[in-house]
Design an enzyme around this catalytic site. Sequence first.
Site, PDB file in Angstrom:
ATOM      1  N   LYS A 169      -9.292 -11.147  98.124  1.00 24.39           N
ATOM      2  CA  LYS A 169     -10.161 -12.311  98.343  1.00 24.39           C
ATOM      3  C   LYS A 169     -11.135 -12.549  97.167  1.00 24.39           C
ATOM      4  O   LYS A 169     -11.335 -11.664  96.331  1.00 24.39           O
ATOM      5  CB  LYS A 169     -10.941 -12.104  99.649  1.00 24.39           C
ATOM      6  CG  LYS A 169     -10.037 -12.085 100.892  1.00 24.39           C
ATOM      7  CD  LYS A 169     -10.867 -11.982 102.182  1.00 24.39           C
ATOM      8  CE  LYS A 169      -9.986 -11.973 103.415  1.00 24.39           C
ATOM      9  NZ  LYS A 169     -10.787 -11.931 104.672  1.00 24.39           N
ATOM     10  N   TYR A 192      -5.721 -20.336 107.577  1.00 18.22           N
ATOM     11  CA  TYR A 192      -6.538 -19.699 108.624  1.00 18.22           C
ATOM     12  C   TYR A 192      -6.659 -20.564 109.885  1.00 18.22           C
ATOM     13  O   TYR A 192      -7.586 -20.376 110.678  1.00 18.22           O
ATOM     14  CB  TYR A 192      -7.919 -19.363 108.074  1.00 18.22           C
ATOM     15  CG  TYR A 192      -7.992 -18.026 107.357  1.00 18.22           C
ATOM     16  CD1 TYR A 192      -7.758 -16.830 108.041  1.00 18.22           C
ATOM     17  CD2 TYR A 192      -8.303 -17.946 106.005  1.00 18.22           C
ATOM     18  CE1 TYR A 192      -7.823 -15.595 107.403  1.00 18.22           C
ATOM     19  CE2 TYR A 192      -8.377 -16.714 105.357  1.00 18.22           C
ATOM     20  CZ  TYR A 192      -8.134 -15.541 106.066  1.00 18.22           C
ATOM     21  OH  TYR A 192      -8.206 -14.324 105.436  1.00 18.22           O
ATOM     22  N   PHE A 209     -17.066 -19.004 112.723  1.00 14.48           N
ATOM     23  CA  PHE A 209     -17.130 -18.694 111.295  1.00 14.48           C
ATOM     24  C   PHE A 209     -16.057 -19.420 110.477  1.00 14.48           C
ATOM     25  O   PHE A 209     -15.939 -19.205 109.271  1.00 14.48           O
ATOM     26  CB  PHE A 209     -17.025 -17.182 111.070  1.00 14.48           C
ATOM     27  CG  PHE A 209     -15.797 -16.557 111.700  1.00 14.48           C
ATOM     28  CD1 PHE A 209     -14.559 -16.626 111.094  1.00 14.48           C
ATOM     29  CD2 PHE A 209     -15.905 -15.891 112.915  1.00 14.48           C
ATOM     30  CE1 PHE A 209     -13.433 -16.063 111.680  1.00 14.48           C
ATOM     31  CE2 PHE A 209     -14.788 -15.312 113.516  1.00 14.48           C
ATOM     32  CZ  PHE A 209     -13.537 -15.409 112.887  1.00 14.48           C
ATOM     33  N   ARG A 258      -2.873  -2.442 107.182  1.00 13.74           N
ATOM     34  CA  ARG A 258      -4.085  -2.586 107.994  1.00 13.74           C
ATOM     35  C   ARG A 258      -4.922  -1.295 107.944  1.00 13.74           C
ATOM     36  O   ARG A 258      -6.152  -1.349 107.954  1.00 13.74           O
ATOM     37  CB  ARG A 258      -3.739  -2.938 109.446  1.00 13.74           C
ATOM     38  CG  ARG A 258      -3.016  -4.272 109.651  1.00 13.74           C
ATOM     39  CD  ARG A 258      -3.840  -5.490 109.351  1.00 13.74           C
ATOM     40  NE  ARG A 258      -5.105  -5.511 110.025  1.00 13.74           N
ATOM     41  CZ  ARG A 258      -5.884  -6.603 110.131  1.00 13.74           C
ATOM     42  NH1 ARG A 258      -5.476  -7.777 109.607  1.00 13.74           N
ATOM     43  NH2 ARG A 258      -7.044  -6.547 110.711  1.00 13.74           N
ATOM     44  N   THR A 317     -12.266  -4.940 110.033  1.00 13.05           N
ATOM     45  CA  THR A 317     -12.734  -6.250 109.549  1.00 13.05           C
ATOM     46  C   THR A 317     -14.176  -6.179 109.050  1.00 13.05           C
ATOM     47  O   THR A 317     -14.495  -6.678 107.977  1.00 13.05           O
ATOM     48  CB  THR A 317     -12.632  -7.292 110.696  1.00 13.05           C
ATOM     49  OG1 THR A 317     -11.299  -7.278 111.198  1.00 13.05           O
ATOM     50  CG2 THR A 317     -12.996  -8.681 110.212  1.00 13.05           C
ATOM     51  N   ARG A 364     -12.009  -1.793 102.561  1.00 11.75           N
ATOM     52  CA  ARG A 364     -13.206  -2.504 103.009  1.00 11.75           C
ATOM     53  C   ARG A 364     -14.435  -1.605 102.995  1.00 11.75           C
ATOM     54  O   ARG A 364     -15.538  -2.069 102.692  1.00 11.75           O
ATOM     55  CB  ARG A 364     -12.948  -3.122 104.384  1.00 11.75           C
ATOM     56  CG  ARG A 364     -12.086  -4.389 104.248  1.00 11.75           C
ATOM     57  CD  ARG A 364     -11.552  -4.858 105.557  1.00 11.75           C
ATOM     58  NE  ARG A 364     -11.051  -6.236 105.490  1.00 11.75           N
ATOM     59  CZ  ARG A 364     -10.377  -6.811 106.479  1.00 11.75           C
ATOM     60  NH1 ARG A 364     -10.110  -6.155 107.584  1.00 11.75           N
ATOM     61  NH2 ARG A 364      -9.958  -8.056 106.353  1.00 11.75           N
ATOM     62  N   ASN A 380     -14.931  -9.695 102.844  1.00  8.67           N
ATOM     63  CA  ASN A 380     -14.420  -8.344 103.090  1.00  8.67           C
ATOM     64  C   ASN A 380     -13.177  -7.989 102.267  1.00  8.67           C
ATOM     65  O   ASN A 380     -12.364  -7.165 102.664  1.00  8.67           O
ATOM     66  CB  ASN A 380     -14.211  -8.122 104.595  1.00  8.67           C
ATOM     67  CG  ASN A 380     -13.200  -9.078 105.183  1.00  8.67           C
ATOM     68  OD1 ASN A 380     -12.608  -9.863 104.472  1.00  8.67           O
ATOM     69  ND2 ASN A 380     -12.982  -8.982 106.489  1.00  8.67           N
ATOM     70  N   HIS A 408      -7.171  -9.596 102.857  1.00  6.87           N
ATOM     71  CA  HIS A 408      -6.501 -10.064 104.079  1.00  6.87           C
ATOM     72  C   HIS A 408      -5.188  -9.306 104.197  1.00  6.87           C
ATOM     73  O   HIS A 408      -4.540  -9.030 103.187  1.00  6.87           O
ATOM     74  CB  HIS A 408      -6.185 -11.565 103.989  1.00  6.87           C
ATOM     75  CG  HIS A 408      -5.204 -12.012 105.044  1.00  6.87           C
ATOM     76  ND1 HIS A 408      -5.608 -12.371 106.306  1.00  6.87           N
ATOM     77  CD2 HIS A 408      -3.841 -12.081 105.038  1.00  6.87           C
ATOM     78  CE1 HIS A 408      -4.527 -12.656 107.034  1.00  6.87           C
ATOM     79  NE2 HIS A 408      -3.437 -12.490 106.286  1.00  6.87           N
ATOM     80  N   GLU A 437       3.322 -15.872 106.942  1.00  6.54           N
ATOM     81  CA  GLU A 437       2.342 -15.859 105.851  1.00  6.54           C
ATOM     82  C   GLU A 437       3.018 -15.649 104.493  1.00  6.54           C
ATOM     83  O   GLU A 437       2.589 -16.220 103.492  1.00  6.54           O
ATOM     84  CB  GLU A 437       1.283 -14.785 106.111  1.00  6.54           C
ATOM     85  CG  GLU A 437       0.393 -15.153 107.306  1.00  6.54           C
ATOM     86  CD  GLU A 437      -0.657 -14.104 107.633  1.00  6.54           C
ATOM     87  OE1 GLU A 437      -1.441 -14.342 108.573  1.00  6.54           O
ATOM     88  OE2 GLU A 437      -0.708 -13.047 106.965  1.00  6.54           O
TER      89      GLU A 437
HETATM   90  P1  DAT Z   1      -8.929  -9.487 109.741  1.00 11.35           P
HETATM   91  O1  DAT Z   1      -9.132 -10.124 108.393  1.00 11.35           O
HETATM   92  O2  DAT Z   1      -9.379  -8.052 109.771  1.00 11.35           O
HETATM   93  O3  DAT Z   1      -7.523  -9.678 110.273  1.00 11.35           O
HETATM   94  P2  DAT Z   1      -9.737 -11.582 111.625  1.00 11.35           P
HETATM   95  O4  DAT Z   1      -8.301 -12.043 111.587  1.00 11.35           O
HETATM   96  O5  DAT Z   1     -10.346 -11.334 112.959  1.00 11.35           O
HETATM   97  O6  DAT Z   1      -9.914 -10.240 110.758  1.00 11.35           O
HETATM   98  O7  DAT Z   1     -10.652 -12.624 110.876  1.00 11.35           O
HETATM   99  C1  DAT Z   1     -10.225 -13.261 109.688  1.00 11.35           C
HETATM  100  C2  DAT Z   1     -11.366 -13.268 108.719  1.00 11.35           C
HETATM  101  O8  DAT Z   1     -12.419 -14.087 109.232  1.00 11.35           O
HETATM  102  C3  DAT Z   1     -12.024 -11.912 108.442  1.00 11.35           C
HETATM  103  O9  DAT Z   1     -11.324 -11.137 107.495  1.00 11.35           O
HETATM  104  C4  DAT Z   1     -13.376 -12.322 107.964  1.00 11.35           C
HETATM  105  C5  DAT Z   1     -13.682 -13.557 108.804  1.00 11.35           C
HETATM  106  N1  DAT Z   1     -14.470 -13.160 109.992  1.00 11.35           N
HETATM  107  C6  DAT Z   1     -14.006 -12.532 111.107  1.00 11.35           C
HETATM  108  N2  DAT Z   1     -14.988 -12.304 111.985  1.00 11.35           N
HETATM  109  C7  DAT Z   1     -16.113 -12.809 111.414  1.00 11.35           C
HETATM  110  C8  DAT Z   1     -17.472 -12.888 111.805  1.00 11.35           C
HETATM  111  N3  DAT Z   1     -17.894 -12.399 112.965  1.00 11.35           N
HETATM  112  N4  DAT Z   1     -18.348 -13.462 110.936  1.00 11.35           N
HETATM  113  C9  DAT Z   1     -17.955 -13.972 109.743  1.00 11.35           C
HETATM  114  N5  DAT Z   1     -16.667 -13.932 109.311  1.00 11.35           N
HETATM  115  C10 DAT Z   1     -15.771 -13.354 110.133  1.00 11.35           C
HETATM  116 MG    MG Z   2      -6.496 -11.358 110.867  1.00 10.65          MG
END
Ligand code: DAT
Ligand code: MG
Length: 140
Positions: A11, A51, A59, A87, A93, A104, A114, A117, A128
């Site tokens: 990212k 996304y 968010f 993962r 996350t 991370r 973070n 992805h 994807e």
């Molecule tokens: P991951 O990237 O671990 O699969 P996710 O699919 O739940 O996590 O979310 C996608 C992305 O969205 C994540 O990498 C960062 C952002 N995100 C998730 N939860 C968030 C939050 N509570 N506040 C801000 N950004 C968030």
């Molecule tokens: Mg995800």
Amino acid sequence: MAVERTLSIIKPDATRRNLTGKINAKFEEAGLRIVAQKRLHLSTAQAGKFYEVHKERPFYGELVEFMASEPVVVQVLEGEGAIAKNREVMGATNPANADAGTIRKEFALSVGENSVHGSDAPETAKEEIAFFFSGLELVG
Ligand code: DAT
Ligand code: MG
């Protein structure tokens, strides 16, 4: 366990800090092979589409803006159980909850910024990978 492929994105917070090589080393040390890779600057429309699954989350706007803010590196990782293994190497996350030694934990700045992805299941990995790579870019 079967050999799988998964979609990874380094990212903007990580490309900006010149961490692509350090992150790739983590993948390779874990036995994941980088079989395709390119640097892109996503438009907000492209980041929003990628996304889309999160579009109702509070968010979403911030996430899309961040992903389109600076270049990313998109890549396909291959290996035994690559989806789950990636993962694991990524960590939770929220970096505050990530295990020691994960990407991370070591590099992420916040839950939003973070660093990486990774696809979360075989079906999303397939979709994807196809979102970013054509058949010609994916050698066997
Ligand atoms: P991951 O990237 O671990 O699969 P996710 O699919 O739940 O996590 O979310 C996608 C992305 O969205 C994540 O990498 C960062 C952002 N995100 C998730 N939860 C968030 C939050 N509570 N506040 C801000 N950004 C968030
Ligand atoms: Mg995800």
